[in-house]
Write a protein that holds these residues in place. Structure first.
Motif: not given
Length: 268
Positions: A206-211
């Motif tokens: 997952l992306t940093l924004a998702d996390l």
């Protein structure tokens, strides 16, 4: 109620509903048993799976929840010598007396760490101000600390430290401007800033924004509100270890390549 007041009330409720749509569209919901262990337990392992409501994205993570009044951080440094046999991830933690841990900070292709590292009181490399290293995670006699780089003050008595980044959550909110591309496995540290901490590693990409969005969602990845969280060196470096006790196999997620340092938990 007059017609004009009724129309105003309908518009008001419509505005509230529309404002809530983005939050509803990106809600992270637990898959399976959503119950959390008692948050006052000193140390507990949780395997957590979430599903995002708008697109079905699955987030699965290994989590070690602990209290900083009972456990402290230790940084383990296997070194950069590629010709010297290294212990495995579980061996590294067990030899250091750590009951749980994750991989640590970033490092250069030659194995040298990026930024300052203090491993068991030994200082390695130097403090750096590169943009990626936005935060400092460290431990001393007073407890565990996670601070913005600009607020950090070096001092005697720090026996474990890693520079890392980017910051994911600050003051309870996801940090703006985080990458929405390059999905990868992630490792992270988060806290409610009231003595509850978590070391985590995602099993899914997952992306940093998702996390950051998941960490800032109440009840998603922690049973308490996350006040601040920081990203560690994920991707092929992602690793996790949790000792479940005698005669029980530990939980192990192995990195795909050797890492320069590890962050472990040891009893105070």
């Amino acid at each position: 109620m007059t017609d004009s007041l009724a129309r105003m009330a309908r518009r008001w409720w419509l505005a509230l509903w529309l404002a809530a749509l983005p939050a509803l569209a990106t809600a992270w919901m637990p898959v399976g048993d959503p119950a959390w262990p008692d948050p006052q337990l000193a140390l507990v392992y949780v395997e957590r799976t979430l599903k995002r409501s708008d697109d079905g994205l699955i987030l699965s993570a290994h989590l070690a929840l602990f209290r900083s009044s009972v456990y402290r951080l230790t940084v383990i440094d296997p070194g950069a010598d590629a010709e010297t046999p290294r212990p495995t991830l579980p061996e590294s933690f067990q030899q250091a007396g750590s009951v749980a841990g994750v991989n640590g900070g970033f490092f250069h292709p030659d194995g040298q760490p990026l930024g300052l590292v203090i491993a068991q009181g030994r200082r390695i490399n130097r403090f750096e101000t590169t943009r990626l290293l936005s935060g400092v995670l460290y431990s001393d006699a007073r407890g565990i600390h996670l601070q913005r780089r600009a607020h950090f003050q070096d001092q005697p008595g720090i026996d474990a430290l890693v520079q890392s980044g980017p910051y994911l959550v600050e003051h309870g909110r996801a940090v703006r401007g985080l990458s929405t591309g390059d999905p990868s496995q992630r490792t992270f540290v988060a806290t409610d800033w009231h003595g509850h901490w978590i070391l985590g590693a995602t099993r899914t990409r997952l992306t940093l924004a998702d996390l950051a969005a998941a960490l800032s969602t109440p009840g998603a990845l922690t049973p308490w509100p996350v006040e601040r969280a920081i990203n560690l060196d994920g991707g092929s470096s992602s690793g996790f270890f949790f000792d479940r006790g005698p005669d029980v196999e530990p939980v192990v997620m192995r990195p795909w390549k050797p890492v320069r340092n590890l962050i472990g938990l040891t009893p105070r």
